[in-house]
Design a protein around this motif. Structure first.
Motif, PDB file in Angstrom:
ATOM      1  N   MET A 388      40.021  28.811  51.060  1.00  0.00           N
ATOM      2  CA  MET A 388      38.962  28.100  51.492  1.00  0.00           C
ATOM      3  C   MET A 388      37.821  29.179  51.914  1.00  0.00           C
ATOM      4  SD  MET A 388      39.087  25.904  55.250  1.00  0.00           S
ATOM      5  CE  MET A 388      39.108  27.341  55.970  1.00  0.00           C
ATOM      6  N   GLN A 389      38.145  30.166  52.415  1.00  0.00           N
ATOM      7  CA  GLN A 389      37.247  31.170  52.924  1.00  0.00           C
ATOM      8  C   GLN A 389      36.388  32.102  51.738  1.00  0.00           C
ATOM      9  OE1 GLN A 389      36.256  30.031  56.044  1.00  0.00           O
ATOM     10  NE2 GLN A 389      35.983  32.226  56.272  1.00  0.00           N
ATOM     11  N   TRP A 390      37.307  32.667  51.057  1.00  0.00           N
ATOM     12  CA  TRP A 390      37.112  33.519  49.962  1.00  0.00           C
ATOM     13  C   TRP A 390      37.332  33.224  48.615  1.00  0.00           C
ATOM     14  CZ3 TRP A 390      40.332  35.158  54.211  1.00  0.00           C
ATOM     15  CH2 TRP A 390      39.283  35.880  55.297  1.00  0.00           C
ATOM     16  N   PHE A 391      37.503  31.788  48.394  1.00  0.00           N
ATOM     17  CA  PHE A 391      37.689  31.207  47.164  1.00  0.00           C
ATOM     18  C   PHE A 391      38.911  31.712  46.132  1.00  0.00           C
ATOM     19  CE2 PHE A 391      33.013  31.188  47.945  1.00  0.00           C
ATOM     20  CZ  PHE A 391      32.759  29.659  48.421  1.00  0.00           C
ATOM     21  N   LEU A 392      39.041  30.997  44.925  1.00  0.00           N
ATOM     22  CA  LEU A 392      40.260  31.525  44.273  1.00  0.00           C
ATOM     23  C   LEU A 392      40.012  32.615  43.404  1.00  0.00           C
ATOM     24  CD1 LEU A 392      43.294  30.460  43.666  1.00  0.00           C
ATOM     25  CD2 LEU A 392      42.167  28.877  41.984  1.00  0.00           C
ATOM     26  N   ASP A 393      40.722  33.657  43.292  1.00  0.00           N
ATOM     27  CA  ASP A 393      40.743  34.542  42.290  1.00  0.00           C
ATOM     28  C   ASP A 393      42.131  34.974  41.925  1.00  0.00           C
ATOM     29  OD1 ASP A 393      41.243  36.006  44.230  1.00  0.00           O
ATOM     30  OD2 ASP A 393      39.491  37.229  44.523  1.00  0.00           O
ATOM     31  N   LEU A 394      42.119  35.919  41.006  1.00  0.00           N
ATOM     32  CA  LEU A 394      43.361  36.400  40.659  1.00  0.00           C
ATOM     33  C   LEU A 394      44.468  36.806  41.686  1.00  0.00           C
ATOM     34  CD1 LEU A 394      45.696  37.128  38.534  1.00  0.00           C
ATOM     35  CD2 LEU A 394      44.640  39.023  37.980  1.00  0.00           C
ATOM     36  N   GLY A 395      43.714  37.453  42.708  1.00  0.00           N
ATOM     37  CA  GLY A 395      44.522  38.116  43.687  1.00  0.00           C
ATOM     38  C   GLY A 395      45.202  37.087  44.723  1.00  0.00           C
ATOM     39  N   SER A 396      44.302  36.047  45.084  1.00  0.00           N
ATOM     40  CA  SER A 396      44.555  35.042  46.040  1.00  0.00           C
ATOM     41  C   SER A 396      45.762  34.006  45.310  1.00  0.00           C
ATOM     42  CB  SER A 396      43.466  34.405  46.382  1.00  0.00           C
ATOM     43  OG  SER A 396      42.561  33.738  45.404  1.00  0.00           O
ATOM     44  N   ALA A 397      45.441  34.028  44.070  1.00  0.00           N
ATOM     45  CA  ALA A 397      46.409  33.205  43.192  1.00  0.00           C
ATOM     46  C   ALA A 397      48.008  33.865  43.093  1.00  0.00           C
ATOM     47  CB  ALA A 397      45.967  32.902  41.911  1.00  0.00           C
ATOM     48  N   VAL A 398      47.965  35.101  43.009  1.00  0.00           N
ATOM     49  CA  VAL A 398      49.323  35.778  43.010  1.00  0.00           C
ATOM     50  C   VAL A 398      49.891  35.780  44.221  1.00  0.00           C
ATOM     51  CG1 VAL A 398      50.418  38.145  42.420  1.00  0.00           C
ATOM     52  CG2 VAL A 398      48.633  37.259  40.784  1.00  0.00           C
ATOM     53  N   ALA A 399      48.827  36.491  45.235  1.00  0.00           N
ATOM     54  CA  ALA A 399      49.457  36.451  46.887  1.00  0.00           C
ATOM     55  C   ALA A 399      49.956  35.166  47.218  1.00  0.00           C
ATOM     56  CB  ALA A 399      48.416  36.807  47.845  1.00  0.00           C
ATOM     57  N   GLY A 400      49.265  33.998  46.855  1.00  0.00           N
ATOM     58  CA  GLY A 400      49.395  32.650  47.216  1.00  0.00           C
ATOM     59  C   GLY A 400      50.942  32.229  46.716  1.00  0.00           C
ATOM     60  N   THR A 401      51.056  32.561  45.297  1.00  0.00           N
ATOM     61  CA  THR A 401      52.457  32.268  44.699  1.00  0.00           C
ATOM     62  C   THR A 401      53.428  32.879  45.672  1.00  0.00           C
ATOM     63  OG1 THR A 401      51.310  32.037  42.625  1.00  0.00           O
ATOM     64  CG2 THR A 401      53.615  32.514  42.477  1.00  0.00           C
ATOM     65  N   ILE A 402      53.436  34.082  45.923  1.00  0.00           N
ATOM     66  CA  ILE A 402      54.532  34.907  46.594  1.00  0.00           C
ATOM     67  C   ILE A 402      54.543  34.133  48.044  1.00  0.00           C
ATOM     68  CG2 ILE A 402      55.103  36.819  47.633  1.00  0.00           C
ATOM     69  CD1 ILE A 402      53.413  38.299  45.534  1.00  0.00           C
ATOM     70  N   LEU A 403      53.661  33.879  48.546  1.00  0.00           N
ATOM     71  CA  LEU A 403      53.716  33.370  50.141  1.00  0.00           C
ATOM     72  C   LEU A 403      54.137  32.185  50.133  1.00  0.00           C
ATOM     73  CD1 LEU A 403      50.437  34.718  51.796  1.00  0.00           C
ATOM     74  CD2 LEU A 403      52.679  35.558  52.311  1.00  0.00           C
ATOM     75  N   LEU A 404      53.830  31.055  49.295  1.00  0.00           N
ATOM     76  CA  LEU A 404      54.286  29.917  48.962  1.00  0.00           C
ATOM     77  C   LEU A 404      55.598  29.572  48.702  1.00  0.00           C
ATOM     78  CD1 LEU A 404      51.381  28.026  47.566  1.00  0.00           C
ATOM     79  CD2 LEU A 404      52.363  27.627  49.804  1.00  0.00           C
ATOM     80  N   THR A 405      56.258  30.855  47.831  1.00  0.00           N
ATOM     81  CA  THR A 405      57.546  30.922  47.630  1.00  0.00           C
ATOM     82  C   THR A 405      58.328  31.073  48.766  1.00  0.00           C
ATOM     83  OG1 THR A 405      57.162  31.659  45.217  1.00  0.00           O
ATOM     84  CG2 THR A 405      59.218  32.073  45.884  1.00  0.00           C
ATOM     85  N   VAL A 406      57.809  32.097  49.314  1.00  0.00           N
ATOM     86  CA  VAL A 406      58.674  32.688  50.619  1.00  0.00           C
ATOM     87  C   VAL A 406      58.748  31.219  51.633  1.00  0.00           C
ATOM     88  CG1 VAL A 406      58.616  33.839  52.730  1.00  0.00           C
ATOM     89  CG2 VAL A 406      58.211  35.017  50.526  1.00  0.00           C
ATOM     90  N   ALA A 407      57.639  30.398  51.726  1.00  0.00           N
ATOM     91  CA  ALA A 407      57.541  29.255  52.511  1.00  0.00           C
ATOM     92  C   ALA A 407      58.624  28.288  52.165  1.00  0.00           C
ATOM     93  CB  ALA A 407      56.166  28.863  52.442  1.00  0.00           C
ATOM     94  N   VAL A 408      58.687  27.979  50.939  1.00  0.00           N
ATOM     95  CA  VAL A 408      59.436  27.133  50.336  1.00  0.00           C
ATOM     96  C   VAL A 408      61.125  27.634  50.541  1.00  0.00           C
ATOM     97  CG1 VAL A 408      60.463  25.953  48.306  1.00  0.00           C
ATOM     98  CG2 VAL A 408      57.924  26.067  48.709  1.00  0.00           C
ATOM     99  N   VAL A 409      61.351  28.614  50.342  1.00  0.00           N
ATOM    100  CA  VAL A 409      62.514  29.211  50.474  1.00  0.00           C
ATOM    101  C   VAL A 409      63.144  29.060  51.797  1.00  0.00           C
ATOM    102  CG1 VAL A 409      64.223  31.390  50.358  1.00  0.00           C
ATOM    103  CG2 VAL A 409      62.560  30.661  48.484  1.00  0.00           C
ATOM    104  N   LEU A 410      62.251  29.582  52.678  1.00  0.00           N
ATOM    105  CA  LEU A 410      62.706  29.650  54.379  1.00  0.00           C
ATOM    106  C   LEU A 410      62.849  28.052  54.738  1.00  0.00           C
ATOM    107  CD1 LEU A 410      60.259  32.311  55.787  1.00  0.00           C
ATOM    108  CD2 LEU A 410      62.549  32.337  55.324  1.00  0.00           C
ATOM    109  N   LEU A 411      61.896  27.228  54.210  1.00  0.00           N
ATOM    110  CA  LEU A 411      62.045  25.576  54.739  1.00  0.00           C
ATOM    111  C   LEU A 411      63.128  25.203  54.481  1.00  0.00           C
ATOM    112  CD1 LEU A 411      58.106  24.963  54.411  1.00  0.00           C
ATOM    113  CD2 LEU A 411      59.359  25.204  56.482  1.00  0.00           C
TER     114      LEU A 411
END
Length: 432
Positions: A388-411
């Motif tokens: 939302m703040q800095w738009f989508l690029d390769l870095g945010s897509a990869v980081a987002g994949t990692i963080l969301l994976t962690v979120a789903v595993v924890l949840l």
């Protein structure tokens, strides 16, 4: 409005089906708006060019006063969230478990989207495709992800905000409204746009509160003339706010960070929804309409998250078919939009057959500790907020994949508790 027992058929007589219809229509409106905003063509030198045809039209700003439908989505979501929280408590659940369930319903469908973007942008970078076109496509495809950040905040606050609504509904709304005005005043007087991010905690929760009032019957108790007068007053107020005030005449321009006009628009849309309720109820009595709405309702997040990537893919395919891709903004391009809508919606629904299971969380067992749920929520919130703040690029897509994976595993971790409410039957209104 509480759901039926797990595994049973929901009692449709106990649900306001017009809210199911309204929520689906909101998402369809979003698809239509993006179809009018995404233009992909070929330059004379053969290179791809992107444009935003609708925004170039003189009527665009005025059209956003109707087409910006997201406040209504949060109103209906507020109704659903209050109903869901009431049902959750009635079945013995606590706030941590509720936030866990609602966060998972948003994080889990978002994960494959970020995985897709990470793969596509990695391939684009390795293939050295036109960086400008790839960047523009990524920014456009990732633009709807702001909703995840805003809705995750609203869902996390539901137990607190419902409690405040039950104890002091008027003071809660007044406090939030004053907060929105103060934040806007500081933002526009200082010129520091980032101050407006505080309104993520005020604007959308305030609009969500309207959904609580809707569920309580406040709008039902108002005479139709009163509702029409309130809606008219809201639209009348938007005129000085956007003409002499600091706000954009485009309701899309008031979206991120969110501002006061979205609150005003949300109240108008809530009144109009209640006015339209008799007609919408009759429409929902027609079985084909009800069947379509229920099918859409079971995969609404999938449709929302994937419609823009599908629009870009379908647009790219048309470029490969001679005569199938009119020049953006041309008369032929405008006439092609209805057909594109049908093709995109059909494509997204077909895609949903493969990935809709990511919307169903199933039996996740006892909730882990509140600290684990909080950590998972943060991991789920960061990726869409960054986009939302800095738009989508390769870095945010990869980081987002990692963080969301962690979120789903924890949840999805099971706590040590022995009791947790079973998931209610999936529906548009009973689930956010």
């Amino acid at each position: 409005m509480s759901p039926s027992a797990p595994g049973s058929v929901p009692d449709l007589r106990r649900r306001d089906l017009t809210l199911d219809l309204a929520r689906v229509v909101c998402v369809l409106f979003v698809i239509i708006v993006h179809l009018l905003q995404v233009g992909i063509g070929v330059a004379p030198d053969g290179s791809l060019v992107t444009s935003r045809p609708a925004e170039q039209e003189s009527w665009f700003n005025a059209a956003t006063w109707v087409g910006q439908i997201m406040p209504l989505f949060f109103v209906v979501g507020g109704f659903a969230s209050a109903a869901g929280w009431s049902s959750w408590r009635a079945r013995g659940g606590d706030a941590a478990g509720f936030v866990r369930s609602r966060t998972l319903r948003l994080a889990q469908p978002a994960l494959p989207v970020f995985v897709f973007f990470a793969i596509v942008l990695t391939v684009a970078a390795l293939a050295n495709l036109a960086p400008d076109v790839v960047a523009a496509a990524a920014v456009g495809a990732g633009s709807p992800l702001w909703f995840l950040a805003a809705y995750l905040l609203c869902q996390a606050l539901v137990p607190v905000m419902v409690g405040l609504h039950d104890r002091a509904p008027r003071r809660t709304v007044l406090f939030l409204a004053i907060g929105v005005i103060v934040v806007d005043a500081v933002r526009f007087s200082t010129g520091v746009t980032e101050i407006g991010l505080v309104n993520l905690l005020l604007v959308w929760p305030l609009v969500q509160q309207m959904g609580f009032w809707y569920r309580d019957g406040w709008f039902d108790r108002r005479h139709p003339v009163t509702l029409l007068a309130i809606a008219a007053a809201c639209y009348a107020l938007l005129w000085p706010l956007t003409t002499w005030g600091p706000y954009s005449a485009s309701m899309l321009g008031n979206l991120n960070p969110p501002t006061l006009p979205l609150v005003v628009l949300g109240l108008a849309q809530a009144c109009l929804l209640r006015l339209a309720r008799p007609a919408l109820a009759r429409l929902m009595e027609w079985r084909p309409v009800r069947a379509f709405i229920f099918v859409m309702g079971t995969r609404l997040m999938t449709v929302y998250l994937w419609h823009l990537p599908v629009i870009l893919i379908v647009s790219g395919v048309t470029l490969l078919i001679p005569g199938a891709a009119p020049a953006p903004s041309s008369p032929a391009w405008w006439w092609s939009r209805p057909l594109m809508f049908v093709v995109v919606l059909a494509s997204v629904l077909a895609l949903s057959l493969l990935i809709v299971r990511w919307e169903a969380i199933g039996d996740i067992g006892p909730s882990p500790a509140a600290t684990v749920v909080a950590a998972a929520w943060v991991c789920a919130f960061i990726p869409p907020f960054v986009v939302m703040q800095w738009f989508l690029d390769l870095g945010s897509a990869v980081a987002g994949t990692i963080l969301l994976t962690v979120a789903v595993v924890l949840l999805r971790r099971r706590g040590r508790g022995t009791h947790e409410p079973s998931p209610a039957p999936r529906s548009v209104v009973s689930e956010s």
